[in-house]
Design an enzyme around this catalytic site. Sequence first.
Site, PDB file in Angstrom:
ATOM      1  N   THR A  75       0.840  -1.207   0.000  1.00 28.45           N
ATOM      2  CA  THR A  75       0.000   0.000   0.000  1.00 28.45           C
ATOM      3  C   THR A  75       0.873   1.256   0.000  1.00 28.45           C
ATOM      4  O   THR A  75       0.658   2.188  -0.788  1.00 28.45           O
ATOM      5  CB  THR A  75      -0.912  -0.013   1.248  1.00 28.45           C
ATOM      6  N   THR A 246      13.746   4.499   9.789  1.00 28.73           N
ATOM      7  CA  THR A 246      14.730   3.416   9.916  1.00 28.73           C
ATOM      8  C   THR A 246      14.159   2.139   9.306  1.00 28.73           C
ATOM      9  O   THR A 246      13.014   1.773   9.591  1.00 28.73           O
ATOM     10  CB  THR A 246      15.079   3.195  11.399  1.00 28.73           C
ATOM     11  N   CYS A 333     -10.145  -6.675   1.670  1.00 27.23           N
ATOM     12  CA  CYS A 333     -10.479  -5.252   1.846  1.00 27.23           C
ATOM     13  C   CYS A 333     -11.950  -4.997   1.592  1.00 27.23           C
ATOM     14  O   CYS A 333     -12.632  -4.365   2.382  1.00 27.23           O
ATOM     15  CB  CYS A 333      -9.672  -4.375   0.898  1.00 27.23           C
TER      16      CYS A 333
HETATM   17  N1  PLP Z   1      -2.128  -4.290  -4.408  1.00 28.55           N
HETATM   18  C1  PLP Z   1      -2.753  -5.469  -4.552  1.00 28.55           C
HETATM   19  C2  PLP Z   1      -3.156  -5.923  -5.912  1.00 28.55           C
HETATM   20  C3  PLP Z   1      -3.010  -6.267  -3.428  1.00 28.55           C
HETATM   21  O1  PLP Z   1      -3.640  -7.430  -3.575  1.00 28.55           O
HETATM   22  C4  PLP Z   1      -2.609  -5.786  -2.154  1.00 28.55           C
HETATM   23  C5  PLP Z   1      -2.923  -6.571  -0.940  1.00 28.55           C
HETATM   24  O2  PLP Z   1      -3.898  -7.264  -0.864  1.00 28.55           O
HETATM   25  C6  PLP Z   1      -1.946  -4.556  -2.070  1.00 28.55           C
HETATM   26  C7  PLP Z   1      -1.716  -3.833  -3.213  1.00 28.55           C
HETATM   27  C8  PLP Z   1      -1.514  -3.992  -0.742  1.00 28.55           C
HETATM   28  O3  PLP Z   1      -0.419  -4.653  -0.199  1.00 28.55           O
HETATM   29  P1  PLP Z   1      -0.171  -4.577   1.417  1.00 28.55           P
HETATM   30  O4  PLP Z   1      -1.124  -5.552   2.024  1.00 28.55           O
HETATM   31  O5  PLP Z   1       1.265  -4.975   1.587  1.00 28.55           O
HETATM   32  O6  PLP Z   1      -0.413  -3.185   1.818  1.00 28.55           O
END
Ligand code: PLP
Length: 390
Positions: A75, A246, A333
Amino acid sequence: MRDFIYLDNAATTRPCEAATEAAKRAMTEEWGNPSSVYSAGGEARRALERDREIVRSAFGAGAKDGRVIFTASGTEANNTAILGTVTAKSRNRGGRVLTTDSEHPSVARAMERLEQLGYEVLCVPTAGGVIDEAALSELANERVIFASFMTANNETGALYDVAAAVRTVRAASPKAIVHTDAVQAFLKTDISPKKTGVDMICVSAHKVNAPKGTGALWVRESVIRSKDLAPYILGGGQEGGMRSGTENTAGIAAFAAAVAEGIALADVRREELESLRAYALDEISRRVPEVRVNRPARAIAGVISLTLPGIRSETALNFLNSRGIFVSAGSACSARSGKASSVLRAFGLTEREADCTVRVSLGHENRREDIDRFAAALADGVASLQRMKK
Ligand code: PLP
């Protein structure tokens, strides 16, 4: 979780032995601050740079023309790439930004922020899991400053033709910077800068058998040289000044160890996953013919999207959970928000169908027996839930 059948590998994966050992080593032996000048710092710094090289190599052909910036998640990597690039220069202000209608929230919400800041954000349709090239050609003009097309979709498994989309954008706007969210595609398909032509690629550790809380952004060196990426998190200037804070050396060490294992076994795992997917599709349609598989034109092997006959995904998930089987509704999500997935709607499903869709995501630890148990439980669930509705 050993007694359960885990079929939600697109949500997260179990950290591998090599990753947990590397994290432990980073915490017990190389635990200095990589920015410290004395020798304990030097040790941590050398380990960090070694890990950076391992992760960089996993981006494939052309990765040497860029550098890896470690972040705290996929993210954050996506946010850094999008907000850090588009807002880097005042001459970008009000420019056109292209993306798709199927992006992960970490891209989609960042795009909404750009809109609030006065940029013109336009979404290209992806019905059937394919980037609509005709629509893209119409939207791509000389005003495009930035574009973001995901490589593989987390809800449907669709594998998009990013290389073609990049060519279309560049033909209209040669200087546009192009980014891809390759979180679901990393180590599963060729995401290399050479193949795709992109300037920035984001990945996440916990999707490749490393712990949560580490991500990486590959950036073309020319983008950094021309100051087209401004740091998004400011502070002590770590990560070459591009991401302060860090470094999470234990998370990064684990990430690199999982990546090294993933590279070594990539071909075998890909073949096994393809074969498991084929088996799963056969078994599901044989045992529960009333379930529809939402098949993108091209897909990564791990993700299977299933629309159930009039059974809400939440109900199905609870039923499967009671049998010790973990799958998800669309993505973790969208499951939390309780709203029908906009990604599934963009794929072409009605609101009702999207509401009745579950995602099964396979990992290299899954076996045919897992599929057998899942298909049997799904058949039971569909039969009994349909009976209850009558
Ligand atoms: N992008 C996609 C296509 C994802 O499936 C995800 C996580 O489900 C992310 C970004 C986000 O990754 P993170 O969980 O490391 O924030």
